[in-house]
Design a protein around this motif. Sequence first.
Motif, PDB file in Angstrom:
ATOM      1  N   ALA D  46       0.829  -1.213   0.000  1.00  0.00           N
ATOM      2  CA  ALA D  46       0.000   0.000   0.000  1.00  0.00           C
ATOM      3  C   ALA D  46       0.860   1.258   0.000  1.00  0.00           C
ATOM      4  O   ALA D  46       0.584   2.212  -0.736  1.00  0.00           O
ATOM      5  CB  ALA D  46      -0.930  -0.003   1.213  1.00  0.00           C
ATOM      6  N   THR D  47       1.912   1.268   0.820  1.00  0.00           N
ATOM      7  CA  THR D  47       2.796   2.449   0.854  1.00  0.00           C
ATOM      8  C   THR D  47       3.601   2.539  -0.443  1.00  0.00           C
ATOM      9  O   THR D  47       3.857   3.638  -0.954  1.00  0.00           O
ATOM     10  CB  THR D  47       3.724   2.393   2.087  1.00  0.00           C
ATOM     11  N   LEU D  48       4.009   1.396  -0.970  1.00  0.00           N
ATOM     12  CA  LEU D  48       4.705   1.390  -2.261  1.00  0.00           C
ATOM     13  C   LEU D  48       3.844   2.057  -3.326  1.00  0.00           C
ATOM     14  O   LEU D  48       4.294   2.950  -4.053  1.00  0.00           O
ATOM     15  CB  LEU D  48       4.998  -0.056  -2.684  1.00  0.00           C
ATOM     16  N   GLU D  49       2.598   1.621  -3.414  1.00  0.00           N
ATOM     17  CA  GLU D  49       1.718   2.141  -4.458  1.00  0.00           C
ATOM     18  C   GLU D  49       1.445   3.638  -4.262  1.00  0.00           C
ATOM     19  O   GLU D  49       1.514   4.427  -5.203  1.00  0.00           O
ATOM     20  CB  GLU D  49       0.389   1.374  -4.434  1.00  0.00           C
ATOM     21  N   ARG D  50       1.154   4.030  -3.009  1.00  0.00           N
ATOM     22  CA  ARG D  50       0.853   5.432  -2.738  1.00  0.00           C
ATOM     23  C   ARG D  50       2.059   6.328  -3.034  1.00  0.00           C
ATOM     24  O   ARG D  50       1.926   7.410  -3.600  1.00  0.00           O
ATOM     25  CB  ARG D  50       0.440   5.574  -1.269  1.00  0.00           C
ATOM     26  N   THR D  51       3.248   5.853  -2.643  1.00  0.00           N
ATOM     27  CA  THR D  51       4.450   6.661  -2.848  1.00  0.00           C
ATOM     28  C   THR D  51       4.774   6.794  -4.340  1.00  0.00           C
ATOM     29  O   THR D  51       5.122   7.871  -4.821  1.00  0.00           O
ATOM     30  CB  THR D  51       5.644   6.030  -2.092  1.00  0.00           C
ATOM     31  N   TRP D  52       4.649   5.685  -5.061  1.00  0.00           N
ATOM     32  CA  TRP D  52       4.920   5.747  -6.497  1.00  0.00           C
ATOM     33  C   TRP D  52       3.910   6.632  -7.212  1.00  0.00           C
ATOM     34  O   TRP D  52       4.269   7.439  -8.087  1.00  0.00           O
ATOM     35  CB  TRP D  52       4.919   4.331  -7.097  1.00  0.00           C
ATOM     36  N   GLN D  53       2.646   6.528  -6.824  1.00  0.00           N
ATOM     37  CA  GLN D  53       1.632   7.371  -7.475  1.00  0.00           C
ATOM     38  C   GLN D  53       1.907   8.854  -7.202  1.00  0.00           C
ATOM     39  O   GLN D  53       1.731   9.698  -8.088  1.00  0.00           O
ATOM     40  CB  GLN D  53       0.215   6.998  -6.995  1.00  0.00           C
ATOM     41  N   SER D  54       2.341   9.174  -5.997  1.00  0.00           N
ATOM     42  CA  SER D  54       2.674  10.572  -5.673  1.00  0.00           C
ATOM     43  C   SER D  54       3.865  11.037  -6.503  1.00  0.00           C
ATOM     44  O   SER D  54       3.849  12.122  -7.090  1.00  0.00           O
ATOM     45  CB  SER D  54       3.018  10.720  -4.183  1.00  0.00           C
ATOM     46  N   LEU D  55       4.900  10.210  -6.514  1.00  0.00           N
ATOM     47  CA  LEU D  55       6.104  10.601  -7.253  1.00  0.00           C
ATOM     48  C   LEU D  55       5.801  10.736  -8.741  1.00  0.00           C
ATOM     49  O   LEU D  55       6.247  11.680  -9.402  1.00  0.00           O
ATOM     50  CB  LEU D  55       7.220   9.580  -7.007  1.00  0.00           C
ATOM     51  N   LYS D  56       5.020   9.808  -9.262  1.00  0.00           N
ATOM     52  CA  LYS D  56       4.663   9.867 -10.687  1.00  0.00           C
ATOM     53  C   LYS D  56       3.852  11.134 -10.983  1.00  0.00           C
ATOM     54  O   LYS D  56       4.085  11.812 -11.989  1.00  0.00           O
ATOM     55  CB  LYS D  56       3.848   8.624 -11.040  1.00  0.00           C
ATOM     56  N   ALA D  57       2.936  11.467 -10.084  1.00  0.00           N
ATOM     57  CA  ALA D  57       2.090  12.646 -10.306  1.00  0.00           C
ATOM     58  C   ALA D  57       2.897  13.939 -10.277  1.00  0.00           C
ATOM     59  O   ALA D  57       2.665  14.852 -11.069  1.00  0.00           O
ATOM     60  CB  ALA D  57       0.983  12.701  -9.250  1.00  0.00           C
ATOM     61  N   VAL D  58       3.858  14.004  -9.349  1.00  0.00           N
ATOM     62  CA  VAL D  58       4.606  15.254  -9.182  1.00  0.00           C
ATOM     63  C   VAL D  58       5.739  15.395 -10.192  1.00  0.00           C
ATOM     64  O   VAL D  58       5.972  16.486 -10.729  1.00  0.00           O
ATOM     65  CB  VAL D  58       5.192  15.343  -7.748  1.00  0.00           C
ATOM     66  N   MET D  59       6.434  14.283 -10.452  1.00  0.00           N
ATOM     67  CA  MET D  59       7.705  14.373 -11.182  1.00  0.00           C
ATOM     68  C   MET D  59       7.619  14.003 -12.660  1.00  0.00           C
ATOM     69  O   MET D  59       8.607  14.166 -13.382  1.00  0.00           O
ATOM     70  CB  MET D  59       8.751  13.468 -10.506  1.00  0.00           C
ATOM     71  N   THR D  60       6.517  13.445 -13.097  1.00  0.00           N
ATOM     72  CA  THR D  60       6.448  13.061 -14.515  1.00  0.00           C
ATOM     73  C   THR D  60       5.223  13.709 -15.165  1.00  0.00           C
ATOM     74  O   THR D  60       4.457  14.394 -14.516  1.00  0.00           O
ATOM     75  CB  THR D  60       6.373  11.530 -14.692  1.00  0.00           C
ATOM     76  N   GLY D  61       5.059  13.456 -16.440  1.00  0.00           N
ATOM     77  CA  GLY D  61       3.910  14.012 -17.162  1.00  0.00           C
ATOM     78  C   GLY D  61       4.097  15.491 -17.438  1.00  0.00           C
ATOM     79  O   GLY D  61       5.227  15.961 -17.644  1.00  0.00           O
ATOM     80  N   GLU D  62       3.007  16.246 -17.416  1.00  0.00           N
ATOM     81  CA  GLU D  62       3.063  17.678 -17.724  1.00  0.00           C
ATOM     82  C   GLU D  62       3.462  18.447 -16.478  1.00  0.00           C
ATOM     83  O   GLU D  62       2.627  18.778 -15.638  1.00  0.00           O
ATOM     84  CB  GLU D  62       1.698  18.171 -18.192  1.00  0.00           C
ATOM     85  N   THR D  63       4.719  18.780 -16.363  1.00  0.00           N
ATOM     86  CA  THR D  63       5.173  19.528 -15.196  1.00  0.00           C
ATOM     87  C   THR D  63       5.483  20.967 -15.604  1.00  0.00           C
ATOM     88  O   THR D  63       5.737  21.250 -16.770  1.00  0.00           O
ATOM     89  CB  THR D  63       6.428  18.890 -14.577  1.00  0.00           C
ATOM     90  N   VAL D  64       5.442  21.856 -14.637  1.00  0.00           N
ATOM     91  CA  VAL D  64       5.740  23.269 -14.904  1.00  0.00           C
ATOM     92  C   VAL D  64       7.244  23.479 -14.969  1.00  0.00           C
ATOM     93  O   VAL D  64       7.749  24.227 -15.795  1.00  0.00           O
ATOM     94  CB  VAL D  64       5.131  24.159 -13.799  1.00  0.00           C
ATOM     95  N   LEU D  65       7.947  22.804 -14.080  1.00  0.00           N
ATOM     96  CA  LEU D  65       9.405  22.910 -14.038  1.00  0.00           C
ATOM     97  C   LEU D  65      10.011  21.817 -14.907  1.00  0.00           C
ATOM     98  O   LEU D  65       9.428  20.746 -15.076  1.00  0.00           O
ATOM     99  CB  LEU D  65       9.895  22.756 -12.595  1.00  0.00           C
ATOM    100  N   SER D  66      11.192  22.086 -15.434  1.00  0.00           N
ATOM    101  CA  SER D  66      11.861  21.075 -16.264  1.00  0.00           C
ATOM    102  C   SER D  66      12.311  19.912 -15.390  1.00  0.00           C
ATOM    103  O   SER D  66      12.540  20.080 -14.182  1.00  0.00           O
ATOM    104  CB  SER D  66      13.068  21.696 -16.963  1.00  0.00           C
ATOM    105  N   PRO D  67      12.466  18.721 -15.974  1.00  0.00           N
ATOM    106  CA  PRO D  67      12.935  17.565 -15.186  1.00  0.00           C
ATOM    107  C   PRO D  67      14.261  17.827 -14.469  1.00  0.00           C
ATOM    108  O   PRO D  67      14.441  17.388 -13.331  1.00  0.00           O
ATOM    109  CB  PRO D  67      13.078  16.464 -16.248  1.00  0.00           C
ATOM    110  N   VAL D  68      15.164  18.565 -15.087  1.00  0.00           N
ATOM    111  CA  VAL D  68      16.449  18.839 -14.429  1.00  0.00           C
ATOM    112  C   VAL D  68      16.249  19.739 -13.212  1.00  0.00           C
ATOM    113  O   VAL D  68      16.819  19.502 -12.150  1.00  0.00           O
ATOM    114  CB  VAL D  68      17.460  19.479 -15.415  1.00  0.00           C
ATOM    115  N   VAL D  69      15.432  20.762 -13.363  1.00  0.00           N
ATOM    116  CA  VAL D  69      15.176  21.660 -12.222  1.00  0.00           C
ATOM    117  C   VAL D  69      14.478  20.887 -11.100  1.00  0.00           C
ATOM    118  O   VAL D  69      14.811  21.049  -9.916  1.00  0.00           O
ATOM    119  CB  VAL D  69      14.334  22.876 -12.657  1.00  0.00           C
TER     120      VAL D  69
END
Lengths: 136, 136, 136, 136, 136, 136
Positions: D46-69
């Motif tokens: 459960a924590t694995l799934e929740r943590t990955w979903q959070s990280l995926k939501a924040v760090m991938t897809g359409e982000t405002v900041l560039s991946p390097v930033v």
Amino acid sequence: MATVRLLSDAQAEAIPTVKAVFDDIRATRGSDFINNFWRGLANDPATLERTWQSLKAVMTGETVLSPVVQEMIYIAVSTANGCSYCIHSHTAAAKAKGMSEAEHAELLAIIGLAAQTNHLVSAMQVPVDPAFLVQS
Amino acid sequence: MATVRLLSDAQAEAIPTVKAVFDDIRATRGSDFINNFWRGLANDPATLERTWQSLKAVMTGETVLSPVVQEMIYIAVSTANGCSYCIHSHTAAAKAKGMSEAEHAELLAIIGLAAQTNHLVSAMQVPVDPAFLVQS
Amino acid sequence: MATVRLLSDAQAEAIPTVKAVFDDIRATRGSDFINNFWRGLANDPATLERTWQSLKAVMTGETVLSPVVQEMIYIAVSTANGCSYCIHSHTAAAKAKGMSEAEHAELLAIIGLAAQTNHLVSAMQVPVDPAFLVQS
Amino acid sequence: MATVRLLSDAQAEAIPTVKAVFDDIRATRGSDFINNFWRGLANDPATLERTWQSLKAVMTGETVLSPVVQEMIYIAVSTANGCSYCIHSHTAAAKAKGMSEAEHAELLAIIGLAAQTNHLVSAMQVPVDPAFLVQS
Amino acid sequence: MATVRLLSDAQAEAIPTVKAVFDDIRATRGSDFINNFWRGLANDPATLERTWQSLKAVMTGETVLSPVVQEMIYIAVSTANGCSYCIHSHTAAAKAKGMSEAEHAELLAIIGLAAQTNHLVSAMQVPVDPAFLVQS
Amino acid sequence: MATVRLLSDAQAEAIPTVKAVFDDIRATRGSDFINNFWRGLANDPATLERTWQSLKAVMTGETVLSPVVQEMIYIAVSTANGCSYCIHSHTAAAKAKGMSEAEHAELLAIIGLAAQTNHLVSAMQVPVDPAFLVQS
């Protein structure tokens, strides 16, 4: 503002262990002033007594380091731990024990410098030089 | 193990700013030894130079505090910041500059005590006593 | 509330090094406003000058990262270090330099996420994957 | 060295939620590599799934900041929190996403500077300038 | 005093995601009170929703640990991280959920003790005993 | 790897205070094993004795919280303080005292969640709700 009550003198008087510790703090410091830290700790007489005995053992009596140096180390730790109350109280104590403005200034410069190099070392993950390792 | 390269003497020699800083570290310390921190920082000559100049200004020359006291303060900050490399390197430096076992022991006792009271204060959210406030 | 005096403009004018730094801060920023950090540091002109020169060298002039990104990194470090003043001042600076609400929101989301995974990693004491190690 | 088991691919395959998350990590990153953090978290699906979903939501897809930033901000927080594993993994990620040596150097300089001013501010207990306060 | 606006009920009503989360917080807690943390997070509905869902998943419903124990762990982390708001809010929550004065006192004693030994261990850089290592 | 010697049993036997503390640790724990923390502290018999007496008073005997809950709080503080040794030793202790895998998993989830909200609160500088303040 606290998460616990701060005991008044009247409340402290009514709890024998607290009264004994407050009396000893006053006698040891030669002052009637009991600061809020002890008034908060007094909610738990056992922790109050243990903490005061530790502080008394380390910071008073026959110490190797001078009282001013002791307080400067205390300020350094409190700053890195971000404890606002502790920075205020131990800076006041250091000044009362004779810390000069020049010593205070140098303390701050070292704290700032140490924080900078601490973070640079961490960001670079520098491995410890073998020369720094202690022989058992 | 680091996130940056640690420059060898040969690599350092090839970059004038790095060479100049390494030469000055060696001259200031009276030792040929350059520890890994500086070898990592050397990837960015400007930060290497600025950091060394700051450290040299604060920690050497005419200081108000003794070299041993300076290093003890450095250890206190490094411990609270959890910087393993820094604790190793500045403990070695403090010993080299004359810190006795008794001074080391008292330093550790103060660091432990300060951490304890820092956390107790924070958990209780003790308000600062008016007596500790500075007049502008 | 501070542990040092905050120098007024009149007090700053009377100390040549402080006056020179304050003049340079005003000229560099194109604003007459000198915030309290510098007024506190001014008690020690040498540390004031060194700190301002470092900040000016890193954060102004020809930088690789944009001013907004620089300030966001500054906010990230200040948040993890729990420095209330620094969070306030650098958030204000980031906004003044053009940080959008969307960028601020994403910054906060990353800070929160990083703190979460930092603590999970620490609690599990996860060993570093060999793939992450740098070759010297 | 960890306080939990690090699940092997075979062990992960046997737990449907873990298998699904590992599959999604591989698909999202376009790489077969699953680093130790996820293998440790997999002890608690459960924590694995929740943590990955959070990280995926924040760090991938359409982000405002560039991946390097994004990764640089992650490194900044991880450094201030002293998380060795996180500094290693996110520095590797930042490089893989294109962080230049000059950007890395400037990031480190800002982290060091911020730590220095954070600690100076704390040691001086500088009050927040009214100009930095937000209007609700 | 915040770096973001704290959304009023009227402002929250106007944003569907925020309204849904506030409604769920009220329903889950059986109280109309929405504390400032959520009002600040509401500036970013996605992070508000993700954070609330995580907190709801971990802290409510069928948990292994009792609500009081959960809150005491939360206080412990918040204290070590120096988060004043969090210490206030989770101490209030722990009391509301039934934490006794004796439990609060013991919690504080453990937090203080742990901080002390954490710092002593770090200052001595004690190597991990092989007996403490987990077998994979 | 340590900055102090780790005393062997033979060295400990030769110092009466150290011998007495080691004997008491063994008797209290019902085990012959003395972990490295105490062997390092033994360089300073007074701090060894004071630290052991504090730990014994808080963590053993008639406690309000169960031994497993006590160790979980210890792990929470040690994680937030980034003390690797402490996380290893207290996780081992918690398991030895009966912490289940489900409890360990929930502990980790709370630690991660608390760290996330701690940092979000700090980055937003959320003011404490009046409802959370204690009446003296």
